[in-house]
Each structure stands twice: as structure tokens, then as C-alpha cells.
Design a protein around this motif. Structure first.
Motif, mmCIF file in Angstrom:
data_model
loop_
_atom_site.group_PDB
_atom_site.id
_atom_site.type_symbol
_atom_site.label_atom_id
_atom_site.label_comp_id
_atom_site.label_asym_id
_atom_site.label_seq_id
_atom_site.Cartn_x
_atom_site.Cartn_y
_atom_site.Cartn_z
ATOM 1 N N GLU A 175 16.427 -25.734 55.370
ATOM 2 C CA GLU A 175 16.816 -24.545 56.129
ATOM 3 C C GLU A 175 16.772 -23.349 55.195
ATOM 4 O O GLU A 175 17.078 -23.468 54.007
ATOM 5 N N ALA A 176 16.400 -22.192 55.739
ATOM 6 C CA ALA A 176 16.305 -20.992 54.906
ATOM 7 C C ALA A 176 16.691 -19.769 55.713
ATOM 8 O O ALA A 176 16.297 -19.628 56.887
ATOM 9 N N ASP A 177 17.454 -18.883 55.088
ATOM 10 C CA ASP A 177 17.816 -17.603 55.704
ATOM 11 C C ASP A 177 16.878 -16.514 55.221
ATOM 12 O O ASP A 177 16.479 -16.494 54.049
ATOM 13 N N VAL A 178 16.534 -15.596 56.112
ATOM 14 C CA VAL A 178 15.660 -14.474 55.775
ATOM 15 C C VAL A 178 16.541 -13.348 55.232
ATOM 16 O O VAL A 178 17.357 -12.775 55.959
ATOM 17 N N LEU A 179 16.369 -13.020 53.952
ATOM 18 C CA LEU A 179 17.217 -12.020 53.302
ATOM 19 C C LEU A 179 16.589 -10.629 53.287
ATOM 20 O O LEU A 179 17.294 -9.630 53.428
ATOM 21 N N GLU A 208 17.663 -13.998 60.298
ATOM 22 C CA GLU A 208 17.302 -15.227 60.998
ATOM 23 C C GLU A 208 17.362 -16.418 60.058
ATOM 24 O O GLU A 208 17.278 -16.281 58.839
ATOM 25 N N ARG A 209 17.489 -17.569 60.667
ATOM 26 C CA ARG A 209 17.407 -18.818 59.911
ATOM 27 C C ARG A 209 16.182 -19.593 60.383
ATOM 28 O O ARG A 209 15.959 -19.743 61.581
ATOM 29 N N LEU A 257 11.783 -12.534 51.785
ATOM 30 C CA LEU A 257 12.573 -13.217 50.771
ATOM 31 C C LEU A 257 13.447 -14.229 51.489
ATOM 32 O O LEU A 257 14.255 -13.860 52.363
ATOM 33 N N LEU A 258 13.287 -15.494 51.159
ATOM 34 C CA LEU A 258 14.026 -16.578 51.801
ATOM 35 C C LEU A 258 15.026 -17.182 50.824
ATOM 36 O O LEU A 258 14.742 -17.320 49.635
ATOM 37 N N GLU A 259 16.179 -17.556 51.352
ATOM 38 C CA GLU A 259 17.156 -18.315 50.573
ATOM 39 C C GLU A 259 17.337 -19.669 51.243
ATOM 40 O O GLU A 259 17.806 -19.750 52.383
ATOM 41 N N PHE A 260 16.964 -20.732 50.530
ATOM 42 C CA PHE A 260 17.047 -22.080 51.071
ATOM 43 C C PHE A 260 18.441 -22.655 50.844
ATOM 44 O O PHE A 260 19.060 -22.434 49.795
ATOM 45 N N ALA A 261 18.922 -23.385 51.817
ATOM 46 C CA ALA A 261 20.154 -24.141 51.622
ATOM 47 C C ALA A 261 19.921 -25.179 50.530
ATOM 48 O O ALA A 261 18.855 -25.814 50.495
ATOM 49 N N PRO A 262 20.869 -25.352 49.612
ATOM 50 C CA PRO A 262 20.650 -26.292 48.497
ATOM 51 C C PRO A 262 20.386 -27.706 48.998
ATOM 52 O O PRO A 262 21.024 -28.179 49.952
#
Length: 358
Positions: free
Chosen positions: A129-133, A115-116, A142-147
Motif C-alpha cells: 500500500e502507498a500514499d500519494v504525498l 489517495e492511497r 512521490l509515494l510513501e509505502f507502508a512498511p
């Protein structure tokens, strides 16, 4: 001490003694003074703290700065570009590499891998914005944020101060200042090093005027400081790792104090953990400037290498921090002091009163 149980560090605490607000003015807290050799306690006030320090003492502060780590997001499925209703609370807990953060999300069961999450500003504009990894236990993601150009600047705009779970109210504008020490400078904590909240610039000036040397370490406090210990035995406790750093100036100050036999006074359990973790790593060698991570757990039976006195707030029952204080001054004596504090209506936890053990 391997037969100690977590339940051995319990005590009765009336709900009304848990401080929900800071004192009207910083530095107005009461202070319980304890002789750790005898267990004798006496009532005092934080304003007396400078006079309890000795000429030549080294006072060590944790200068970590709390970030506005509580965010509110909306869900969107990347493949469908849906925008389901309902707000998701996201509490950043620790960085995990470039643009990645561990976070606690609520309600966690609804947020799946892939999910985002999108984070709006008050005007509705999506600013993060962040994707759930990955998905962990107890709501961990664990989230990865858009730069973005200024991640921490955006947190300052849309984030909320991460007040502890025992403060039963929403954060307010005043918490931006009061849930932060006056000497904080290195951003990274998601919980305040609360013993430092009592200090004012005037108190620091009085301390320096007494001939006390002041040094700083940095330990970024994680939410693990509030996490319940989900084990029975003390020797089964495992703590989350936290990032710390010691400058060359601080390493040299600690080494000089150690050689000259001067007392090292730690402000808060985070300063204790930083100093003792560094000392354990160096063993008998002098401290050097370095950064790293520590999961050091200090409980009764621990051999302190550096810290000779401690200023700290009152801690949660059955917590690792209460075990640290018990290791420093004796389990029975500390629990007796806590009972005294309860009987005399001291205020507990982050915004509460403090205790000086020397």
C-alpha cells in the motif's frame, strides 16, 4: 560548443530497426567497430570483442541490477475506503528516503495527493500500500509505502520488468533474465545498462584469459535515460541525478591503470558517467572508495580524464547518451557511423547491436 542544439543530434531511424526482442542467444549481436581518431568503421560481431582488448586493459562494468519496477495498483480514497475500478500503472523511478519512492503513474491526472494506492498479488491479496504525498510534472508522484518485511521480495513477486517505451510489447518471463546483465548484483536500476547485456560468462572468461583486468562500478540507471530533452540548446540540458558507488578495489584498479598508462575501457555510458563523475570530483587526486549521486552531462567539448575506449549500444536520436558518444568520438564521425548502421540494418537500442569505439 555552446551553440549546439539538441536537434543537431537527430538522425533518421526506420521503425523496423528498433529491436523488440533480444537475440536468440545472449552474445549473438553484431558490433560496429569505430576508430575514433579517423572515424573509420567496419562490421564485426560481439564475439570478436575480447580480441580487440589489449593485455593490461582495465575493463569497467556496471553491476547494477534491474528491479521489477513496473507495478499495477488500484485506487482507494483513504477517507471513504472506496475501491474505484480501473488499473493504475506505477513505474518506480528512484528511492526518496525510507519507504518513499518517486514514481510515474498512468493515467496520472486521476491520482491526487492524499489517495492511497493498493497493490494486489495475482491471488488478489493486497501486498503493498502507498500514499500519494506529492504531485509533480508529467505524471510524477512521490509515494510513501507502508512498511513491509521484504519490499524487494514483494517486487519480485508482483512487479514487471521495466522495458523501455520503444519496446511495443508487454514484458515476458524471459525478460527477467535477458533484460539483466550476467554480472548484475546491486539492486536499484529501473533500466538496464544495456551494453552489458551482450556479455556471457564465457566471454568474461576469455577476456580475463587475455590478461585484461576487470573492475566493477555501480550506477543505478533511472528513467531519465529515456526522458526526452525538453530544451532547444545543448547547454540547457539538465539530467536527473543517479546514485553510484565505487569500491576500494575498483578505485585502486583505476588508479593503477592511470599511473601505468593502461587503457580504461568502459562498458556502457553508465560506466563512463560513473568514472568521469568520480574523476571530476577527485580532480588530480587519486580515486577513493565512495558513494554519491551524479547528474553529470557529457556533451561535445567535454574533457575525458579516464575513459580510453567505449563499448555501447546505439542510442536514441536527440538523446543525452548520443551526445556522450559524440563527445567521445566526435559528433560528425558518430552521426556518420549511425547513418552507416542504419544503411546496414543494425538493430538499435536496448535489445539491439553494439558499437566499440577505440
Amino acid at each position: 560548443m555552446t551553440d549546439l542544439r539538441v536537434a543537431d543530434f537527430d538522425f533518421e531511424l526506420p521503425e523496423e530497426l528498433i529491436a523488440q526482442e533480444p537475440p536468440a542467444e545472449r552474445g549473438q549481436s553484431r558490433m560496429l567497430v569505430m576508430d575514433r581518431a579517423t572515424g573509420e568503421v567496419r562490421d564485426s560481431h560481439f564475439s570478436e570483442f575480447p580480441s580487440l582488448l589489449r593485455d593490461g586493459d582495465l575493463l569497467v562494468l556496471n553491476d547494477s541490477r534491474v528491479i521489477p519496477a513496473r507495478l499495477y495498483a488500484r485506487r482507494t480514497l483513504r477517507r471513504e475506503k472506496e475501491m474505484p475500478t480501473g488499473r493504475i500503472e506505477v513505474m518506480l523511478t528512484e528511492p526518496a528516503g525510507d519507504n518513499r519512492w518517486h514514481a510515474l503513474v498512468r493515467p496520472g491526472r486521476k491520482v491526487a495527493i492524499g489517495e492511497r494506492l493498493v497493490f494486489p498479488a495475482p491471488d488478489g491479496q493486497i501486498v503493498l500500500e502507498a500514499d500519494v504525498l506529492e504531485r509533480g510534472q508529467f505524471g510524477d508522484r512521490l509515494l510513501e509505502f507502508a512498511p513491509v518485511e521484504d519490499f524487494f521480495g514483494i517486487l519480485d513477486r508482483i512487479g514487471h520488468m521495466p522495458l523501455p517505451p520503444y519496446i511495443h510489447r508487454d514484458d515476458e518471463a524471459t525478460d527477467r533474465e535477458r533484460y539483466q546483465t550476467v554480472f548484475s548484483r546491486e539492486r536499484g536500476s529501473v533500466a538496464a545498462p544495456t551494453a552489458g547485456l551482450h556479455f556471457t560468462p564465457e566471454v568474461l572468461d576469455r577476456i580475463a584469459a587475455r590478461g585484461v583486468e576487470i573492475a566493477r562500478v555501480t550506477l543505478h540507471v533511472g528513467l531519465g535515460t529515456f526522458a526526452p530533452l525538453r530544451v532547444v540548446r545543448v547547454d540547457e540540458v539538465r539530467l536527473h541525478r543517479e546514485r553510484y558507488s565505487i569500491s576500494s578495489e575498483t578505485a585502486e584498479a583505476v588508479n593503477r591503470a592511470r599511473i601505468e598508462g593502461r587503457r580504461i575501457v568502459a562498458v556502457g555510458t553508465t560506466a563512463v558517467r560513473t568514472l568521469e563523475a568520480a574523476a571530476a570530483q577527485a580532480e588530480t587526486a587519486p580515486l577513493t572508495a565512495h558513494s554519491g549521486e551524479t547528474d553529470i552531462f557529457i556533451s561535445p567539448g567535454f574533457g575525458f580524464r579516464l575513459v580510453g575506449a567505449l563499448l555501447t549500444n546505439f542510442h536514441l536520436p536527440q538523446s543525452s547518451l548520443l551526445m556522450l558518444v559524440s563527445a567521445f568520438a566526435g559528433q560528425e564521425r558518430v552521426l556518420a557511423a549511425y547513418r552507416y548502421a542504419v544503411e546496414n540494418s543494425y538493430r538499435f537500442f536496448s535489445y539491439g547491436d553494439c558499437m566499440f569505439l577505440a
